[in-house]
Motif scaffolding. Structure first.
Motif: not given
Length: 143
Positions: A59-63, A82-87, A92-95, A97-102
């Protein structure tokens, strides 16, 4: 400790992780019991450091959407949904919000002001690359 203090400690953990602040380790007991899918169960702060190094390499970032947390408490336990995401390290950014919801759930147990147990329940395929299972579970193919 009172319920609100334990909730604040759990939230402090997420804030420190999101900021890349290694002092998050100060929130844990020396022999913390830790679990994360695909990493497994381990004990001690050294295991947290090892986990951090491993996940950090991908990962380069997470929130974490701290304002959107659903928090449940019972005694010395705080459960955070909760929900998380990052890069990812490849950009590649995630989630998606289709398959990956974080979506994740973290369970914290405390003694005094320290986390003695943290179990994280999450799909560690953050960018939805496990195409075999995605295809089956999305109904794109019949098994």
């Amino acid at each position: 400790m009172v319920r609100d203090d334990l909730v604040e400690l759990a939230i402090e953990y997420f804030k420190k992780v999101d900021a890349g602040d290694p002092s998050y380790l100060d929130l844990f007991s020396e022999n913390v019991d830790f679990f994360f899918p695909k990493f497994g169960q381990a004990a001690g702060k050294d295991a947290l450091v090892e986990f951090g190094n491993r996940i950090g390499s991908s990962l380069t970032s997470i929130w974490h959407d701290i304002d959107g947390f659903k928090i449940t408490t019972a005694g010395n336990t705080v459960i955070v949904e909760g929900q998380e995401g990052g890069v990812m390290s490849d950009g590649t950014s995630w989630p998606d919000n289709n398959i990956s919801m974080g979506r994740f759930c973290s369970v914290f147990e405390f003694t005094e002001k320290l986390i003695i147990r943290m179990y994280v329940y999450v799909d560690p395929d953050f960018p939805s690359r496990d195409l075999e299972r995605i295809t089956v579970l999305s109904g794109e193919i019949n098994t």
